[in-house]
Design a protein around this motif. Sequence first.
Motif, short mmCIF file in Angstrom:
data_model
loop_
_atom_site.label_atom_id
_atom_site.label_comp_id
_atom_site.label_asym_id
_atom_site.label_seq_id
_atom_site.Cartn_x
_atom_site.Cartn_y
_atom_site.Cartn_z
N PHE A 14 0.79 -1.05 0.01
CA PHE A 14 -0.10 -0.02 0.00
C PHE A 14 1.18 0.82 0.20
N ILE A 15 0.77 2.18 -0.86
CA ILE A 15 1.05 3.37 -0.92
C ILE A 15 0.85 4.94 -1.04
N LEU A 16 0.36 5.55 -0.15
CA LEU A 16 0.41 7.10 -0.54
C LEU A 16 1.28 7.80 -1.01
N ILE A 17 0.77 8.74 -0.84
CA ILE A 17 2.75 9.38 -1.96
C ILE A 17 2.27 11.14 -1.57
N ASN A 18 2.95 11.16 -0.63
CA ASN A 18 3.00 12.58 -0.01
C ASN A 18 4.62 12.69 -0.07
N ALA A 19 5.77 13.17 -0.56
CA ALA A 19 6.92 13.49 -0.42
C ALA A 19 7.47 13.54 0.76
N SER A 20 6.39 14.32 0.93
CA SER A 20 7.26 15.08 2.58
C SER A 20 7.32 13.67 4.26
N VAL A 21 6.91 13.02 3.70
CA VAL A 21 6.56 11.49 4.92
C VAL A 21 6.90 10.29 4.43
N PHE A 22 7.45 9.66 5.39
CA PHE A 22 8.07 8.54 4.97
C PHE A 22 7.08 7.24 6.05
N GLY A 23 6.75 6.71 6.63
CA GLY A 23 6.13 6.09 7.86
C GLY A 23 6.54 5.52 8.10
N GLN A 24 7.30 4.18 9.53
CA GLN A 24 7.49 3.88 9.74
C GLN A 24 7.16 3.20 11.19
N THR A 25 8.18 3.62 12.23
CA THR A 25 7.55 3.18 13.34
C THR A 25 6.20 4.12 14.29
N GLN A 26 5.62 3.72 14.98
CA GLN A 26 4.56 4.83 15.71
C GLN A 26 5.01 5.83 15.82
N ARG A 27 6.69 5.95 17.08
CA ARG A 27 7.20 7.35 16.60
C ARG A 27 7.66 8.35 15.79
N GLU A 28 7.45 7.86 13.99
CA GLU A 28 7.57 8.31 13.70
C GLU A 28 6.42 8.93 13.16
N LYS A 29 5.21 8.48 13.31
CA LYS A 29 3.78 9.09 12.95
C LYS A 29 3.45 9.56 13.96
N LYS A 30 3.99 9.09 14.43
CA LYS A 30 3.79 10.45 16.00
C LYS A 30 4.33 11.68 16.17
N ALA A 31 6.08 12.03 15.75
CA ALA A 31 6.19 13.32 15.37
C ALA A 31 5.38 14.09 14.35
N GLU A 32 4.96 13.27 13.04
CA GLU A 32 4.74 13.88 11.57
C GLU A 32 3.42 14.88 12.72
N ARG A 33 2.15 13.44 12.98
CA ARG A 33 1.15 13.99 13.80
C ARG A 33 1.24 15.82 14.46
N GLN A 34 2.12 15.28 15.43
CA GLN A 34 2.76 16.45 15.79
C GLN A 34 3.43 17.93 14.79
N PHE A 35 4.14 17.76 14.27
CA PHE A 35 4.86 18.49 13.13
C PHE A 35 3.37 19.33 12.22
N ASN A 36 2.60 18.19 11.75
CA ASN A 36 1.60 19.14 10.90
C ASN A 36 0.56 19.70 11.67
N GLY A 37 0.81 19.29 13.23
CA GLY A 37 -0.71 19.67 13.96
C GLY A 37 -0.44 21.04 14.32
N PHE A 38 0.78 21.73 14.33
CA PHE A 38 1.70 22.68 14.74
C PHE A 38 2.00 22.49 16.27
N SER A 39 2.09 21.19 16.91
CA SER A 39 2.72 21.15 18.25
C SER A 39 4.48 20.98 17.72
N PHE A 40 4.59 21.57 17.73
CA PHE A 40 6.70 21.73 17.43
C PHE A 40 7.39 21.86 18.60
N VAL A 41 7.12 21.65 19.84
CA VAL A 41 7.68 21.83 20.90
C VAL A 41 7.69 20.41 21.13
#
Length: 465
Positions: A14-41
């Motif tokens: 399964f592939i969903l294309i968005n060149a800005s993110v490449f998910g693998q671990t829960q930690r990576e997914k968590k980081a992207e949710r935080q970044f895209n949700g403006f929770s930068f700290v």
Amino acid sequence: MKTMRHISLLFIAFILINASVFGQTQREKKAERQFNGFSFVSAIDTYDRMIEKDINKDYALRKLGDAYIMLREPEKALPIYAQVVQQPNVPSEYFLYYAQTLRANGDYDASKEWMKKYKDAGNKESSIVKNFFKNNDLASGIFNSVEKNTINKVNFNSKYNDFGAYVINQQLVFASSRHEAAAIKRVYAWDKQPLLDVYVANIENGSNEKATPLSGDVNTALHEGPATFSADGLKMYFSRNNSDQEKMDLNGREIRQVGIYTADFVDGKWQNSKPISLNNTAYIVYHPALSSDGKKLYFSSDMPGGYGGTDIYVSDINVDGTFGKPINLGAVVNTEGNEAFPFLHKDGVLYFSSDGHIGLGLMDIFAAVTNENNEIVNVINLGEPINSKKDDFGYYLDDEGFKGYISSNRKGGLGGDDIYAFTRIPPLTLKGQIFDAVNNEPVSGAKVILTRENGEELAYFITGE
């Protein structure tokens, strides 16, 4: 872990294309949710842990630098970007980010060198991104280098003004000047359209014909809307003209300021409409927005002591329903222009519209960025397609943070102001198994790299056992 070696990739599920993110671990997914949700700290902490544990380290380092820029801390981003631009096959936009960060730190000669490298790599800045950088808005420039949303028209707009969408109880509530709501409808002097009322449409299969006036006593012969609601769906705050027939302008026309009113959901209808104590016939108080816990009311006002036209304020809602003294959100948010239409997401991020900050057109939508002390330190323009060359306002985002609505008078609409639905482009997700082409056995310890066509590495991961 097995030694890295060349393999054949036989199956990717399964592939969903968005060149800005490449998910693998829960930690990576968590980081992207935080970044895209403006929770930068929070994102910075997660990226630091990824780097420490060597989880997609190169990518995490790039995003760490981006996060510091969002927090308006280019001095912290500079040494990080200095490492990033040395990465093999680094995306060439980071030459641009590094150049602009060098410039922000006063190193103009080095900035010119890296800008040349960026252009030598075959890049050309978009006019929008270039404008942000020209005005020293690094955060909006970097944030808008990659498109993050898709946008579509909705089928319940009319030929009049429709705006301020808000989802409650699986229904879409919005303000509209379509004229069906009242038996006697006054026409607004400025644009000759009927005055606003609050309407409801079904989210699924909603249409212009099926949109109906809100039940109850909220709609009158005055302007009503837009509206916001408590988390339990039982309390409504909305804008309405104050009736003050004794005040007239120089032409003998009645002056009506705008105030905030409340209503309660009783027996299936919105009833008991009444003004709040913050209203004042000397100035505007409108565009209410509630915090998720219902303890704070955000709104826009041109009350004395502000920075410009209308500013955004916040007031505590006390246990007895009274309101605390309004607090101006300060010069990071408010400008000499107009700030309006605040929306507070469940995660605490404030979105608003402004014609005073650097933007794409007239009124643009922005997000406020807070630091570890919950102080607003920056605002970021949400870019295209959320914003356009016209007025864009009335931002709403669902609790999950993936779908929402905006309002705009951009070209191609049906009426004056129209409602548009948007969806955040999801992170790229790669799932499946990698098999050895010789013996068809699953391969552990294989490095899978995502690249662009020109070989620039976007991200990688290592397969597990």
